[in-house]
Structure formats: structure tokens, C-alpha cells
Design a protein around this motif. Structure first.
Motif, PDB file in Angstrom:
ATOM      1  N   CYS A  46       0.831  -1.205   0.000  1.00  0.00           N
ATOM      2  CA  CYS A  46       0.000   0.000   0.000  1.00  0.00           C
ATOM      3  C   CYS A  46       0.864   1.254   0.000  1.00  0.00           C
ATOM      4  N   ALA A  47       1.942   1.263   0.798  1.00  0.00           N
ATOM      5  CA  ALA A  47       2.831   2.422   0.853  1.00  0.00           C
ATOM      6  C   ALA A  47       3.467   2.684  -0.506  1.00  0.00           C
ATOM      7  N   GLY A  48       3.905   1.628  -1.184  1.00  0.00           N
ATOM      8  CA  GLY A  48       4.500   1.796  -2.504  1.00  0.00           C
ATOM      9  C   GLY A  48       3.517   2.347  -3.516  1.00  0.00           C
ATOM     10  N   LEU A  49       2.272   1.874  -3.465  1.00  0.00           N
ATOM     11  CA  LEU A  49       1.255   2.364  -4.405  1.00  0.00           C
ATOM     12  C   LEU A  49       0.912   3.823  -4.140  1.00  0.00           C
ATOM     13  N   ALA A  50       0.894   4.226  -2.854  1.00  0.00           N
ATOM     14  CA  ALA A  50       0.556   5.617  -2.518  1.00  0.00           C
ATOM     15  C   ALA A  50       1.562   6.593  -3.123  1.00  0.00           C
ATOM     16  N   LEU A  90       0.536   8.142  -6.516  1.00  0.00           N
ATOM     17  CA  LEU A  90      -0.591   9.061  -6.616  1.00  0.00           C
ATOM     18  C   LEU A  90      -0.100  10.489  -6.807  1.00  0.00           C
ATOM     19  N   ARG A  91      -0.352  11.007  -7.987  1.00  0.00           N
ATOM     20  CA  ARG A  91      -0.026  12.394  -8.298  1.00  0.00           C
ATOM     21  C   ARG A  91      -1.172  12.956  -9.132  1.00  0.00           C
ATOM     22  N   VAL A  97      -1.613  14.900   1.155  1.00  0.00           N
ATOM     23  CA  VAL A  97      -2.411  13.806   1.726  1.00  0.00           C
ATOM     24  C   VAL A  97      -1.871  12.459   1.263  1.00  0.00           C
ATOM     25  N   PHE A  98      -1.549  12.350  -0.033  1.00  0.00           N
ATOM     26  CA  PHE A  98      -1.042  11.081  -0.564  1.00  0.00           C
ATOM     27  C   PHE A  98       0.299  10.710   0.071  1.00  0.00           C
ATOM     28  N   LEU A  99       1.167  11.704   0.259  1.00  0.00           N
ATOM     29  CA  LEU A  99       2.453  11.439   0.909  1.00  0.00           C
ATOM     30  C   LEU A  99       2.259  11.000   2.358  1.00  0.00           C
ATOM     31  N   LEU A 100       1.260  11.582   3.022  1.00  0.00           N
ATOM     32  CA  LEU A 100       0.964  11.171   4.398  1.00  0.00           C
ATOM     33  C   LEU A 100       0.468   9.730   4.422  1.00  0.00           C
TER      34      LEU A 100
END
Length: 419
Positions: free
Chosen positions: A304-308, A311-312, A387-390
């Protein structure tokens, strides 16, 4: 070996499945309609996120008390009351015009929804034994997918076509009607001949063993010696990322598509569909990793962390944004059976399965409470990229916590082998 249910077990399973699926229709409808509610009432994202926050807080608090209450009354009646009250809250929310009245109603809906899971687990324990219990539990996890898909399809279309208020009025009728149906379909305990012969024999053995009191692990040892504090912290992280995506994904997709509400509603349905793949993937991972729920949870959160990181919003189309959000959410949904069922079951030999199950669900929704207002506030102040980085950082932290807890889990399995 395939195991079959009796006709009575099928009836109970279907009633529990439909009851909890309809509960999701009266819960996740807010996500699909949230962008319309915010726009129509001139709210900020933080104000819109407060609905999810108060829901999660009352839901978490309810989980701490409902387990003890349901042991003293009929599970069948408790499910009816929870669904009926949720239906009333949805109806009044759809008719309300005051923001603070709507906030109070959604908080009450959280309390009503918290009345449903514990009686369903109670019925599952009474009606299903051995391998049938595992099959029923995995089947029941599909309500996450069906309920999510139904809620977003129904409420998203209502909000786009006839107004967001119908996104709550129609689910109110469905939820209340299912409450009445559950009252007639469910039974609190099987009668003679309603269980398979091997289940009846196992129940007799369990009854005879009740006279032998198992040693209960002290609370201090449970928290400090089995990695349970790390598990609870992992639950908070998981709830924050999972329900952050569920709450805000339709809104994010609308923004990425320039406000095309109907198209974004259709694309947002990718997410609950992918959640089914997440549950099936988690089951496969669980067996690959030697039936180790903590290791499996850590790996899925790392994914999940890798997929986040991908997100751009500026560089993603509406379709790729929906797909990436869906894959992130699928990983977090796959972890749900690990946290809410399989890890608490590790504590059965030391007499703490009920307490750990309640605490796990409570802490997941503490994380969920942050997903609403905190995510909305960050979006208002810094934009969705932050938000995506968080989400990426919290998911990575959750993975580390799950891996850290494995040492305690190993010790716990050793305790179980000596019990």
C-alpha cells in the motif's frame, strides 16, 4: 475437504451476510455523496470530514460496550435494533438542513452501526464449528465488497441524478427493511438436528471442557509481552489509510476529472471491485507466509505504501487515479481479516480472544476518525499531494509495526502449544 452447511446454517449465514451488507449501505453512502453535500451546503473539506470523524468515534466507543451487552440479550433482537436505528438516522440526515444537526445524526448512526458486528460474531460462534466456522467467516468478509459496491453505486447515482438527500433516504428504507427481515430469519441458537452431526459432537466436547478453566493471561503480559501494543498502533494506521481512501476517493476522482460527477461515480466503483481482489490476495498471502497473520499484514501495508507514492493528481487521468486508489484500498481491505479475526484468535489459548477482538476494532476506528477531519483539513491547507504522501508514510509505519509485533506473536504461539 469441502464442508457443507445445513439448511438452517445457510439461512443464518444469508441473514447475517445481508444484514451486514445493508449496514454498509447505511454507512458508506456518505462517501459517495460527500462531494455533493459539501458543495450544496458550502462546507470546507474539513467540515465535511467531521461527519466521518464523529461516526468513527462513536463507533469505536460502541465496540467497547456492545460486546458485554449482547451477551445478556438476544443477538437477533440486537441486530434488528441496530439496523432500524441506523435507518432512522439516515432518513433524518437526508431531511436535515442544519450542519450541526447532521453531524449529531451521523454520530448517532455510528453508535447504531456499532451494535451489529458483535451479535453477528456471537451468532457465527453459536451456529458454526470447526472448518465450517472458517468458511462462514471468510464468506462474511465479502460483505465489505458487496456493501461498498452497493453503497457507492446507489448513493453516487442518487447524488448525481436526483440530489444527495436521496443518497440517505433510499438507504434508510433498505436498512430498516433488512432489520425487520433479520428479525424473522435469525435464530439465537440451533435446535436439535439443525447442526451437522460432527458439529454437534464438537459442541458436546466443548461443553464438557468448559469445566476446565483455562489460565487467563494477565493484561500487562498481554500488552507488553505479545506485541499487542504494536498491533493496536498498526490498527490505528490501517484505519487512517483505509477509511481515508474510502471516505475521500470519490471526491479525489471528481477533482482529477474536472468535476465530471457521473463519470467519477462510475469510475469510483473500481475501488470496491478491487477490494474483492484484495481479500482474495490476502488469503493467498496468508498461506504463502505460513499462516502468519502479522507477517502478511506487514507485507500488504508495505505494498500500500508503494502504491501511494504513485498518486499524483496532476499527472494522473481520472481512470488511472481511480485504479491506483483502488489498489491501495484493496491492500488495506485485505489486511482487515488479519487484524479483526486471525490475530485475536491467536489469543484464544490464553483466554483473551474477546478482549483483543474488541480492542482491535476500536483502534481501527480511532484511526478512521482521524481520516475524516484531519485528511480534509490537510487537503484544505496543502492540497491532495500532501495527503497522498501522508498515506504513504502512515502505511509504511503500519508495515513496520506489524513486522515488529511478530516476535510477540511467536511467543504467543509457543504459549498456546503448551496450553
Amino acid at each position: 475437504m469441502n464442508v457443507k452447511f445445513t439448511a438452517a446454517q445457510r439461512r443464518i449465514f444469508i441473514a447475517c451476510f445481508l444484514s451486514y451488507a445493508c449496514a454498509y449501505i447505511g454507512r458508506l453512502n456518505l462517501s459517495a455523496a460527500l462531494n455533493s453535500v459539501i458543495g450544496d451546503m458550502n462546507l470546507t473539506d474539513a467540515q465535511g470530514g467531521l461527519f466521518q470523524t464523529v461516526f468513527a468515534l462513536t463507533y469505536a466507543a460502541g465496540q467497547l460496550v456492545n460486546g458485554s451487552i449482547v451477551d445478556k440479550i438476544s443477538a437477533r433482537v440486537y441486530i434488528f435494533l441496530g439496523l432500524a436505528l441506523s435507518g432512522v438516522c439516515n432518513l433524518l440526515f437526508g431531511l436535515a438542513s442544519s450542519y450541526w444537526m447532521m453531524t449529531a445524526l451521523w454520530a448517532l448512526n455510528g453508535a447504531a452501526q456499532s451494535m451489529l458486528w458483535t451479535p453477528i460474531v456471537k451468532l457465527m460462534a453459536v451456529w458454526f464449528k470447526g472448518r465450517r466456522r472458517g468458511r462462514a467467516s471468510f464468506g462474511l468478509s465479502m460483505t465489505l465488497v458487496l456493501g461498498n459496491l452497493s453503497a457507492w453505486a446507489l448513493s453516487g447515482c442518487m447524488a448525481s441524478l436526483v440530489g444527495w438527500r436521496f443518497s440517505f433516504i433510499i438507504p434508510a428504507a433498505i436498512t430498516a427493511a433488512m432489520g425487520v427481515g433479520a428479525l424473522f430469519m435469525l435464530s439465537d441458537a440451533p435446535k436439535s438436528g439443525e447442526l451437522p452431526l460432527d458439529d454437534e459432537a464438537e459442541e458436546n466436547v466443548r461443553a464438557s471442557e468448559n469445566g476446565e478453566k483455562k489460565a487467563v493471561m494477565p493484561l500487562k503480559e498481554m500488552f507488553l509481552g505479545t506485541g499487542f501494543i504494536a498491533v493496536l498502533a498498526c490498527c490505528v494506521c490501517n484505519g487512517f489509510v483505509r477509511d481515508g481512501i474510502i471516505t475521500w476517493a470519490p471526491t479525489i476522482i471528481v477533482h482529477s476529472g474536472g468535476g465530471q460527477a457521473v463519470n467519477s461515480t462510475l469510475l469510483s466503483l473500481i475501488i470496491p471491485m478491487l477490494n474483492l481482489a484484495g481479500v482474495l490476495m490476502a488469503q493467498r498471502f496468508y498461506h504463502i507466509f505460513g499462516d502468519n497473520a502479522r507477517r502478511c499484514a506487514g507485507c500488504l501495508m508495505a505494498i500500500c505504501a508503494g502504491l501511494a507514492l504513485l498518486l499524483r493528481p496532476a499527472s494522473l487521468t481520472m481512470a488511472t487515479c481511480a485504479l491506483t486508489l483502488g489498489l491501495c484500498c484493496a491492500a488495506t481491505y485485505g489486511i482487515n481479516p488479519m487484524l479483526t479475526t486471525l490475530i485475536p484468535m491467536e489469543y484464544e489459548p490464553v483466554g483473551r480472544v474477546g478482549l483483543t477482538a474488541g480492542l482491535v476494532d476500536c483502534f481501527i476506528y480511532l484511526g478512521s476518525s482521524l481520516a475524516g477531519v484531519l485528511t480534509g483539513a490537510i487537503s484544505d491547507a496543502a492540497g491532495w499531494t500532501v495527503v497522498f504522501l501522508l498515506w504513504m508514510a502512515v502505511a509504511a509505519c503500519s508495515a513496520a509495526l506489524a513486522f515488529y509485533s511478530m516476535r510477540g506473536g511467536k511467543r504467543l504461539r509457543g504459549e498456546g502449544s503448551r496450553a
